[in-house]
Design a protein around this motif. Structure first.
Motif, PDB file in Angstrom:
ATOM      1  N   PRO A 133      12.775 -49.780 -29.941  1.00  0.00           N
ATOM      2  CA  PRO A 133      13.975 -49.270 -30.620  1.00  0.00           C
ATOM      3  C   PRO A 133      13.654 -48.136 -31.587  1.00  0.00           C
ATOM      4  O   PRO A 133      12.578 -48.078 -32.183  1.00  0.00           O
ATOM      5  CB  PRO A 133      14.500 -50.511 -31.357  1.00  0.00           C
ATOM      6  CG  PRO A 133      14.011 -51.665 -30.557  1.00  0.00           C
ATOM      7  CD  PRO A 133      12.662 -51.258 -30.061  1.00  0.00           C
ATOM      8  N   ILE A 134      14.621 -47.237 -31.756  1.00  0.00           N
ATOM      9  CA  ILE A 134      14.472 -46.078 -32.633  1.00  0.00           C
ATOM     10  C   ILE A 134      15.853 -45.697 -33.150  1.00  0.00           C
ATOM     11  O   ILE A 134      16.870 -46.049 -32.537  1.00  0.00           O
ATOM     12  CB  ILE A 134      13.801 -44.895 -31.889  1.00  0.00           C
ATOM     13  CG1 ILE A 134      13.377 -43.799 -32.854  1.00  0.00           C
ATOM     14  CG2 ILE A 134      14.729 -44.340 -30.796  1.00  0.00           C
ATOM     15  CD1 ILE A 134      12.506 -42.723 -32.214  1.00  0.00           C
ATOM     16  N   GLY A 135      15.915 -45.008 -34.291  1.00  0.00           N
ATOM     17  CA  GLY A 135      17.195 -44.607 -34.856  1.00  0.00           C
ATOM     18  C   GLY A 135      17.141 -43.192 -35.402  1.00  0.00           C
ATOM     19  O   GLY A 135      16.075 -42.688 -35.779  1.00  0.00           O
ATOM     20  N   PHE A 136      18.318 -42.542 -35.476  1.00  0.00           N
ATOM     21  CA  PHE A 136      18.404 -41.170 -35.965  1.00  0.00           C
ATOM     22  C   PHE A 136      19.634 -41.014 -36.854  1.00  0.00           C
ATOM     23  O   PHE A 136      20.611 -41.757 -36.744  1.00  0.00           O
ATOM     24  CB  PHE A 136      18.518 -40.174 -34.797  1.00  0.00           C
ATOM     25  CG  PHE A 136      17.332 -40.190 -33.870  1.00  0.00           C
ATOM     26  CD1 PHE A 136      16.185 -39.484 -34.178  1.00  0.00           C
ATOM     27  CD2 PHE A 136      17.379 -40.923 -32.694  1.00  0.00           C
ATOM     28  CE1 PHE A 136      15.098 -39.505 -33.314  1.00  0.00           C
ATOM     29  CE2 PHE A 136      16.305 -40.946 -31.836  1.00  0.00           C
ATOM     30  CZ  PHE A 136      15.159 -40.235 -32.145  1.00  0.00           C
ATOM     31  N   ARG A 137      19.555 -40.004 -37.727  1.00  0.00           N
ATOM     32  CA  ARG A 137      20.709 -39.592 -38.525  1.00  0.00           C
ATOM     33  C   ARG A 137      20.957 -38.116 -38.280  1.00  0.00           C
ATOM     34  O   ARG A 137      20.013 -37.316 -38.313  1.00  0.00           O
ATOM     35  CB  ARG A 137      20.477 -39.855 -40.012  1.00  0.00           C
ATOM     36  CG  ARG A 137      21.647 -39.378 -40.896  1.00  0.00           C
ATOM     37  CD  ARG A 137      21.407 -39.698 -42.365  1.00  0.00           C
ATOM     38  NE  ARG A 137      21.504 -41.133 -42.609  1.00  0.00           N
ATOM     39  CZ  ARG A 137      20.493 -41.916 -42.918  1.00  0.00           C
ATOM     40  NH1 ARG A 137      19.266 -41.413 -43.005  1.00  0.00           N
ATOM     41  NH2 ARG A 137      20.654 -43.202 -43.140  1.00  0.00           N
TER      42      ARG A 137
ATOM     43  N   MET B 168      19.939 -36.062 -26.375  1.00  0.00           N
ATOM     44  CA  MET B 168      20.928 -35.851 -27.440  1.00  0.00           C
ATOM     45  C   MET B 168      21.220 -34.361 -27.560  1.00  0.00           C
ATOM     46  O   MET B 168      20.311 -33.548 -27.654  1.00  0.00           O
ATOM     47  CB  MET B 168      20.395 -36.385 -28.777  1.00  0.00           C
ATOM     48  CG  MET B 168      21.377 -36.215 -29.928  1.00  0.00           C
ATOM     49  SD  MET B 168      20.625 -36.531 -31.560  1.00  0.00           S
ATOM     50  CE  MET B 168      19.996 -38.185 -31.357  1.00  0.00           C
ATOM     51  N   THR B 169      22.513 -34.028 -27.549  1.00  0.00           N
ATOM     52  CA  THR B 169      22.933 -32.637 -27.704  1.00  0.00           C
ATOM     53  C   THR B 169      23.810 -32.527 -28.939  1.00  0.00           C
ATOM     54  O   THR B 169      24.852 -33.192 -29.035  1.00  0.00           O
ATOM     55  CB  THR B 169      23.703 -32.155 -26.467  1.00  0.00           C
ATOM     56  OG1 THR B 169      22.885 -32.332 -25.301  1.00  0.00           O
ATOM     57  CG2 THR B 169      24.073 -30.684 -26.592  1.00  0.00           C
ATOM     58  N   VAL B 170      23.404 -31.714 -29.912  1.00  0.00           N
ATOM     59  CA  VAL B 170      24.138 -31.530 -31.167  1.00  0.00           C
ATOM     60  C   VAL B 170      24.621 -30.089 -31.232  1.00  0.00           C
ATOM     61  O   VAL B 170      23.824 -29.151 -31.153  1.00  0.00           O
ATOM     62  CB  VAL B 170      23.249 -31.852 -32.388  1.00  0.00           C
ATOM     63  CG1 VAL B 170      24.018 -31.613 -33.688  1.00  0.00           C
ATOM     64  CG2 VAL B 170      22.744 -33.286 -32.331  1.00  0.00           C
ATOM     65  N   ASP B 171      25.942 -29.925 -31.354  1.00  0.00           N
ATOM     66  CA  ASP B 171      26.565 -28.605 -31.423  1.00  0.00           C
ATOM     67  C   ASP B 171      26.119 -27.726 -30.261  1.00  0.00           C
ATOM     68  O   ASP B 171      25.802 -26.535 -30.423  1.00  0.00           O
ATOM     69  CB  ASP B 171      26.248 -27.931 -32.763  1.00  0.00           C
ATOM     70  CG  ASP B 171      26.886 -28.652 -33.938  1.00  0.00           C
ATOM     71  OD1 ASP B 171      27.915 -29.311 -33.730  1.00  0.00           O
ATOM     72  OD2 ASP B 171      26.351 -28.563 -35.056  1.00  0.00           O
ATOM     73  N   GLY B 172      26.026 -28.338 -29.075  1.00  0.00           N
ATOM     74  CA  GLY B 172      25.680 -27.600 -27.868  1.00  0.00           C
ATOM     75  C   GLY B 172      24.203 -27.345 -27.679  1.00  0.00           C
ATOM     76  O   GLY B 172      23.808 -26.739 -26.678  1.00  0.00           O
ATOM     77  N   LYS B 173      23.357 -27.822 -28.610  1.00  0.00           N
ATOM     78  CA  LYS B 173      21.916 -27.584 -28.516  1.00  0.00           C
ATOM     79  C   LYS B 173      21.195 -28.891 -28.259  1.00  0.00           C
ATOM     80  O   LYS B 173      21.327 -29.855 -29.024  1.00  0.00           O
ATOM     81  CB  LYS B 173      21.398 -26.948 -29.805  1.00  0.00           C
ATOM     82  CG  LYS B 173      19.932 -26.584 -29.748  1.00  0.00           C
ATOM     83  CD  LYS B 173      19.488 -25.910 -31.043  1.00  0.00           C
ATOM     84  CE  LYS B 173      18.007 -25.541 -30.998  1.00  0.00           C
ATOM     85  NZ  LYS B 173      17.560 -24.887 -32.253  1.00  0.00           N
TER      86      LYS B 173
ATOM     87  N   LEU C 132      25.608 -37.805 -25.872  1.00  0.00           N
ATOM     88  CA  LEU C 132      24.438 -38.575 -25.467  1.00  0.00           C
ATOM     89  C   LEU C 132      24.451 -38.768 -23.962  1.00  0.00           C
ATOM     90  O   LEU C 132      25.513 -39.040 -23.382  1.00  0.00           O
ATOM     91  CB  LEU C 132      24.429 -39.938 -26.164  1.00  0.00           C
ATOM     92  CG  LEU C 132      24.444 -39.935 -27.696  1.00  0.00           C
ATOM     93  CD1 LEU C 132      24.633 -41.347 -28.221  1.00  0.00           C
ATOM     94  CD2 LEU C 132      23.167 -39.333 -28.243  1.00  0.00           C
ATOM     95  N   ALA C 133      23.297 -38.663 -23.330  1.00  0.00           N
ATOM     96  CA  ALA C 133      23.169 -38.906 -21.888  1.00  0.00           C
ATOM     97  C   ALA C 133      21.922 -39.760 -21.665  1.00  0.00           C
ATOM     98  O   ALA C 133      20.840 -39.430 -22.149  1.00  0.00           O
ATOM     99  CB  ALA C 133      23.054 -37.587 -21.123  1.00  0.00           C
ATOM    100  N   ALA C 134      22.100 -40.874 -20.955  1.00  0.00           N
ATOM    101  CA  ALA C 134      20.995 -41.809 -20.731  1.00  0.00           C
ATOM    102  C   ALA C 134      20.105 -41.322 -19.594  1.00  0.00           C
ATOM    103  O   ALA C 134      20.582 -40.993 -18.509  1.00  0.00           O
ATOM    104  CB  ALA C 134      21.539 -43.201 -20.417  1.00  0.00           C
ATOM    105  N   LYS C 135      18.794 -41.291 -19.850  1.00  0.00           N
ATOM    106  CA  LYS C 135      17.822 -40.963 -18.808  1.00  0.00           C
ATOM    107  C   LYS C 135      17.303 -42.215 -18.118  1.00  0.00           C
ATOM    108  O   LYS C 135      16.752 -42.154 -17.027  1.00  0.00           O
ATOM    109  CB  LYS C 135      16.662 -40.169 -19.420  1.00  0.00           C
ATOM    110  CG  LYS C 135      17.091 -38.807 -19.919  1.00  0.00           C
ATOM    111  CD  LYS C 135      15.908 -37.964 -20.352  1.00  0.00           C
ATOM    112  CE  LYS C 135      15.450 -38.356 -21.740  1.00  0.00           C
ATOM    113  NZ  LYS C 135      14.411 -37.436 -22.261  1.00  0.00           N
TER     114      LYS C 135
END
Length: 258
Positions: A235-239, A220-225, A171-174
């Motif tokens: 507020p927001i949420g993810f799985r 958000m970067t998942v498995d390099g993507k 995760l990287a904050a903008k």
């Protein structure tokens, strides 16, 4: 007429002679949010849920009843769900007076030196015994450089490093954003922290993740993507599931890091 929540927090801080920078360093809530709470400028804060979490933490740090102050704020704003669980913003331990005590037994420098000497002597004995005599029968050749032997013309397979199971997440904050991240066993990886613009957390690895954000200002970067996600101001949420797919989750299913 009763004073507001912000005025009582400001007066409690003044009685304790604590400055806002000291409070910010102790409870990890940014000074501009603390000033907004004291002046009751609620529009400068990231939503009622997180505002109540900040009030609770701030009040507890000052020795007040933080839960009661947060509930008073909820009633004053007319927010719903009086029994909700608030996101946790943990303060750092308040510094104790006097010289801090160090836990655990102390080892004297002399004992450490003796242990080091004993280890060196033992290593020299092992080297001497292993190289002191050659027990091979006459006519046999040594195995050079410890290479594995096999039949002529055959190659010995190399051992490969096992690839860790699960998915990687970074995760990287903008912009300034509150983050609560749990792994697949509901263990906190980012335990209710506020990230400043440009700050990054991870990469983490787990079979799955659940994530709650104070707003959508995060990459958000998942498995390099890198993922293409909505960026709301609320507020927001993810799985992130076992298949690596990212899906948005409703408010009641978002982690709170409580």
């Amino acid at each position: 007429m009763d004073e507001g929540v912000g005025a009582r927090l400001r007066e409690a801080r003044s009685r304790r002679r604590v400055g806002l920078p000291e409070v910010e360093a102790a409870i990890k809530i940014r000074g501009r949010f603390l000033r907004a709470i004291e002046s009751e400028d609620w529009d400068q804060l990231p939503g009622d849920t997180y505002t109540r979490a900040f009030i609770r933490t701030y009040g507890n740090y000052l020795g007040l009843d933080g839960e009661r102050l947060a509930e008073e704020h909820r009633r004053g704003r007319g927010a719903a769900r009086p029994g909700e669980r608030l996101p946790r913003v943990d303060p750092l331990p308040r510094p104790a007076t006097g010289r801090p005590r160090r836990g655990g037994p102390r080892i004297s420098p002399g004992l450490v030196t003796a242990l080091v000497v004993a280890l060196v002597v033992a290593a020299l004995l092992v080297i001497g015994l292993s190289s002191g005599g050659d027990s091979r029968e006459p006519g046999t050749a040594a195995n050079p450089a410890g290479k594995a032997q096999g039949k002529p013309g055959t190659s010995v397979p190399r051992k490969t490093k096992p690839v860790p199971a699960g998915h990687s997440l970074e995760l990287a904050a903008k912009a300034e954003v509150w983050v609560c991240l749990l792994d697949g066993k509901d263990r906190p990886l980012v335990n209710g922290l506020i990230l400043a613009p440009g700050e990054a957390e991870g990469p983490f690895r787990s079979g799955s993740f659940t994530l709650a954000l104070g707003n959508g200002a995060v990459t958000m970067t998942v498995d390099g993507k890198q993922q293409n996600l909505p960026e709301p101001a609320s507020p927001i949420g993810f799985r992130i599931g076992a298949d690596g797919k990212v899906s948005e989750i409703p408010e009641g299913e978002r982690p709170t890091c409580t």
